[in-house]
Design a protein around this motif. Sequence first.
Motif, mmCIF file in Angstrom:
data_model
loop_
_atom_site.group_PDB
_atom_site.id
_atom_site.type_symbol
_atom_site.label_atom_id
_atom_site.label_comp_id
_atom_site.label_asym_id
_atom_site.label_seq_id
_atom_site.Cartn_x
_atom_site.Cartn_y
_atom_site.Cartn_z
ATOM 1 N N ASP A 470 -77.988 -50.958 -5.083
ATOM 2 C CA ASP A 470 -77.920 -52.345 -4.611
ATOM 3 C C ASP A 470 -78.251 -53.312 -5.746
ATOM 4 O O ASP A 470 -79.401 -53.476 -6.134
ATOM 5 C CB ASP A 470 -78.906 -52.520 -3.445
ATOM 6 N N LYS A 471 -77.228 -53.964 -6.284
ATOM 7 C CA LYS A 471 -77.433 -55.023 -7.267
ATOM 8 C C LYS A 471 -76.998 -56.372 -6.689
ATOM 9 O O LYS A 471 -76.748 -57.344 -7.428
ATOM 10 C CB LYS A 471 -76.661 -54.712 -8.564
ATOM 11 N N ALA A 472 -76.861 -56.415 -5.339
ATOM 12 C CA ALA A 472 -76.367 -57.627 -4.684
ATOM 13 C C ALA A 472 -77.489 -58.434 -4.042
ATOM 14 O O ALA A 472 -77.325 -59.625 -3.779
ATOM 15 C CB ALA A 472 -75.334 -57.262 -3.614
ATOM 16 N N THR A 473 -78.622 -57.808 -3.777
ATOM 17 C CA THR A 473 -79.680 -58.494 -3.035
ATOM 18 C C THR A 473 -80.409 -59.524 -3.893
ATOM 19 O O THR A 473 -80.751 -60.608 -3.419
ATOM 20 C CB THR A 473 -80.690 -57.461 -2.479
ATOM 21 N N ASN A 474 -80.652 -59.204 -5.161
ATOM 22 C CA ASN A 474 -81.527 -60.047 -5.981
ATOM 23 C C ASN A 474 -80.841 -60.789 -7.128
ATOM 24 O O ASN A 474 -81.507 -61.513 -7.883
ATOM 25 C CB ASN A 474 -82.667 -59.195 -6.560
ATOM 26 N N GLU A 475 -79.524 -60.601 -7.306
ATOM 27 C CA GLU A 475 -78.853 -61.300 -8.411
ATOM 28 C C GLU A 475 -77.370 -61.474 -8.095
ATOM 29 O O GLU A 475 -76.841 -60.852 -7.179
ATOM 30 C CB GLU A 475 -79.015 -60.525 -9.725
ATOM 31 N N THR A 476 -76.714 -62.350 -8.843
ATOM 32 C CA THR A 476 -75.268 -62.510 -8.715
ATOM 33 C C THR A 476 -74.614 -62.287 -10.073
ATOM 34 O O THR A 476 -75.276 -62.333 -11.109
ATOM 35 C CB THR A 476 -74.889 -63.914 -8.201
ATOM 36 N N PHE A 477 -73.298 -62.050 -10.036
ATOM 37 C CA PHE A 477 -72.530 -61.799 -11.265
ATOM 38 C C PHE A 477 -71.373 -62.785 -11.351
ATOM 39 O O PHE A 477 -70.767 -63.142 -10.336
ATOM 40 C CB PHE A 477 -71.940 -60.383 -11.246
ATOM 41 N N LYS A 622 -74.760 -57.703 3.583
ATOM 42 C CA LYS A 622 -75.911 -58.181 2.814
ATOM 43 C C LYS A 622 -77.187 -58.131 3.655
ATOM 44 O O LYS A 622 -78.260 -57.773 3.146
ATOM 45 C CB LYS A 622 -75.656 -59.599 2.303
ATOM 46 N N ARG A 623 -77.080 -58.467 4.949
ATOM 47 C CA ARG A 623 -78.251 -58.404 5.824
ATOM 48 C C ARG A 623 -78.790 -56.973 5.903
ATOM 49 O O ARG A 623 -80.003 -56.757 5.920
ATOM 50 C CB ARG A 623 -77.885 -58.910 7.226
ATOM 51 N N ILE A 624 -77.874 -56.001 5.971
ATOM 52 C CA ILE A 624 -78.308 -54.604 6.066
ATOM 53 C C ILE A 624 -78.923 -54.145 4.748
ATOM 54 O O ILE A 624 -79.935 -53.434 4.738
ATOM 55 C CB ILE A 624 -77.125 -53.700 6.498
ATOM 56 N N PHE A 625 -78.338 -54.545 3.630
ATOM 57 C CA PHE A 625 -78.916 -54.233 2.312
ATOM 58 C C PHE A 625 -80.348 -54.787 2.215
ATOM 59 O O PHE A 625 -81.270 -54.105 1.750
ATOM 60 C CB PHE A 625 -78.062 -54.838 1.189
ATOM 61 N N ILE A 626 -80.532 -56.033 2.658
ATOM 62 C CA ILE A 626 -81.860 -56.672 2.585
ATOM 63 C C ILE A 626 -82.871 -55.910 3.448
ATOM 64 O O ILE A 626 -84.013 -55.668 3.034
ATOM 65 C CB ILE A 626 -81.771 -58.158 3.005
ATOM 66 N N SER A 629 -83.837 -52.806 1.635
ATOM 67 C CA SER A 629 -84.670 -53.091 0.452
ATOM 68 C C SER A 629 -86.106 -53.406 0.860
ATOM 69 O O SER A 629 -87.050 -53.129 0.121
ATOM 70 C CB SER A 629 -84.075 -54.259 -0.354
ATOM 71 N N ARG A 630 -86.287 -53.959 2.056
ATOM 72 C CA ARG A 630 -87.640 -54.277 2.549
ATOM 73 C C ARG A 630 -88.344 -53.045 3.105
ATOM 74 O O ARG A 630 -89.556 -52.941 3.046
ATOM 75 C CB ARG A 630 -87.545 -55.354 3.633
ATOM 76 N N ASP A 631 -87.552 -52.154 3.709
ATOM 77 C CA ASP A 631 -88.152 -50.951 4.310
ATOM 78 C C ASP A 631 -87.172 -49.796 4.142
ATOM 79 O O ASP A 631 -86.134 -49.749 4.803
ATOM 80 C CB ASP A 631 -88.451 -51.201 5.794
#
Length: 807
Positions: A470-477, A622-626, A629-631
């Motif tokens: 997951d490189k989508a939760t905390n940054e953009t490209f 993105k909601r599922i990735f987040i 990442s939290r749990d």
Amino acid sequence: MFIAHIRESDNRIQTVKDHLLEVKDLAESYGEKIGVKHIAGLAGMLHDLGKYTYEFREYILEAVNNPEAPPKKGSVDHSTAGGKLLYELFHTGENIDRYKGIVAEVIGNSIISHHSYLQDFLNPDLESNYLKRVRDKELPEFDRIKQYFFKYVMNERDFHNYVDKAADELKQFLAKESSGNYEKQLMFLTKFVFSALIDADRTNTRLFEENKTNDHINNHEELFDIYYERLMRKINSYSKQKDACTPINLLRKEMSDQCDKFAERASGIYTLSIPTGGGKTLASLRYALKHAKLYSKKHIIFVVPYTTIIEQNAEEVRKILKDDANILEHHSNVIEDIDDDENQDGLISVQQKLKLAKDNWDSPIIFTTIVQFLNVFYANGSRNIRRLHNLSHSVIIFDEVQKVPISCVSLFNQALNFLKTYGCSSIVLCTATQPALDFVEHKLEINTDAEMVKNLDYVINAFKQVEIIDKATNETFNNEKLSNFIEAKISEVQSVLVILNTKSVVKDLYTQLKMKKLNLPIYHLSTSMCAAHRNKILGEIKDHLKEGNKVICVSTQLIEAGVDVSFDCVIRSLAGLDSIAQAAGRCNRHGEKDIQNVYVIDHEEEKLDRLKEIKVGKQVSKRIFIDISRDQTNHGGNILSMQAMERYFKEYYTELESNLNYFIPKLKKEMIELLMSNKKNSTYYQAYYQKNNKLPPLFLVNSYKTAAEHFRVIDDITTSVIVPYGGGKEIIAELNSNKTINEFTQLLRKVQQYTINIYDYEREQLVKNDGLVSCLDGKILVLKEGAYDKEFGLNLENDSQLDVSIF
């Protein structure tokens, strides 16, 4: 002697009587497949009844005798009479038999529409296009038409007996409907009868023009026996390979065997959830061939989301079955489908030859797209719907069924339910990520215990070849940052695949990577390139992968479904979980290496406002990735787990709920209402009563024509054009020469590999830049050489300097 057609080669006449009776016989054979032999036959027997007039006879003779100065196109209406006869005999008076009245409407609409598309029984202006033709239109020679029909074609007593049988068929047909929504089934019946009529009429006309009595038809059951033996020889040969006993290959064999056993079950709607790399194509083909043999099916139809999958899967199947002639690839409609001019009927012009060319999906094995499948049921024009009757008594395999456009989900479900219950077809929903099609209002009637593969959780874990990073939760490209990331990755691995959501961003990234001069092959793929061009590029990529050479490919999502390539590293722009799963299937596909990485990024330069489904899919993912990442325990800690996938589709469909029934903003109505509502629920029916203080004299009040005019599988209208790439150049030259109907049929099949679809704005720009030409009276569009590019395909500026003939 009244004339139906005059043959071009020798001026021989086909009489109206011969044409009507021959079309009746053909239509009966098509209708018999779903138990409506006499309903379809009645349409065939009456469709050209209006040619029993002196007006039409004089018109056609004058046109043949004076080809340089043919008679002025007038209003020689020969398609109203048959519908008018049915209306007069069975739809007027005080004691109308309900079933005969419905028969008159179903068949009458098909007859009056056979040069265009099914008419509205009640339209948005609260008028009836159907009644205007069959009740209100005056036909000067109508009494003579009736007299000749009963004298030369079928006497009155036999005709009434025939209609009685048609009414009995209708009773039996409607008895299968448990919900009481007869309008829905009558809509499908009308479309089936219309399909049978169009195909029977065009087939008979073509046979007369080619001076044949019938088509040579292969024995499909015999072919399926041969195909099954060839397939089993191929499958059995795998067991002799040195890696046959690896856990993955043993599991592939087990799933294939399960599909073979499952084929013994009765026809229905089933699911096949083999993970990516599990041998889905051959396992589904094995099911289809065995089921077709056991249950006497006529066709096996593979329906896929993208043309790329057609090309690869069709080639794979051809090699195994060792048959080119009987496997049809149908990518798109090359010929524009507009209403006929009735006055042209009877004379064989170039336009008529194109219309009559065999385009009816009568091949034993067919590969087509979801766009073409949905067009058969719902799109305007007669070319698409001609194929509908051949979808019955078939095995239909939907590959990557989760790609059905969201607005079409309810319409898709209803079409499949019809094919299961009435069409005696068996349907397989084939994907690694089954969508929740039973979560929507108009549910798919999937059989109980529908999954072909046992122990799915175990199978999914066994096929895990990649790790999703997951490189989508905390940054953009952006593309500059992404090109640097790709450069870093290609120094670590041998091959990198990048999949982005829009063609413009793909093209820009490819250009940036080329400017870096990395001294390795870099490839670009998009739907702006024709099938033959994409196949050539994919072939080169596969060669590099096989040799272990360094290689980078930048592509739109076309590569992620069904294309058999395996990269060391995949980078996927954030989209729906199903797309991410498909992209992951292009990485370490056969488990040839240890677990490899799939990076999911959030690309800030993609404009998704016009791509609503991708945009919503991206948001839900993105909601599922987040959450994960939290749990890390959420969804089993796996973004592609069955729990995550179920949550994804439920949220995705809930967020797009208002779109599921194909809402038409201009009419403020859903397509479902136009096509399937009964009188009680029809706002047009109620409004008609309020306006006229009386009810319309109709059993059916649905708006078939209006619905078809507003139907698009995708929002933007596209047009197919032929490109001057490779063999496409030769086909373009041949299209401009005089051809027989059979030669046109063969050309239209070959040309599928050399077409692309362009949007209206692209068409306008091409016209402005002189990059587009038309041939065959404007029926077919062709790109000029400057409008096609070796790297990117379509070139709107028409300034390509490359000689495309050498690719």
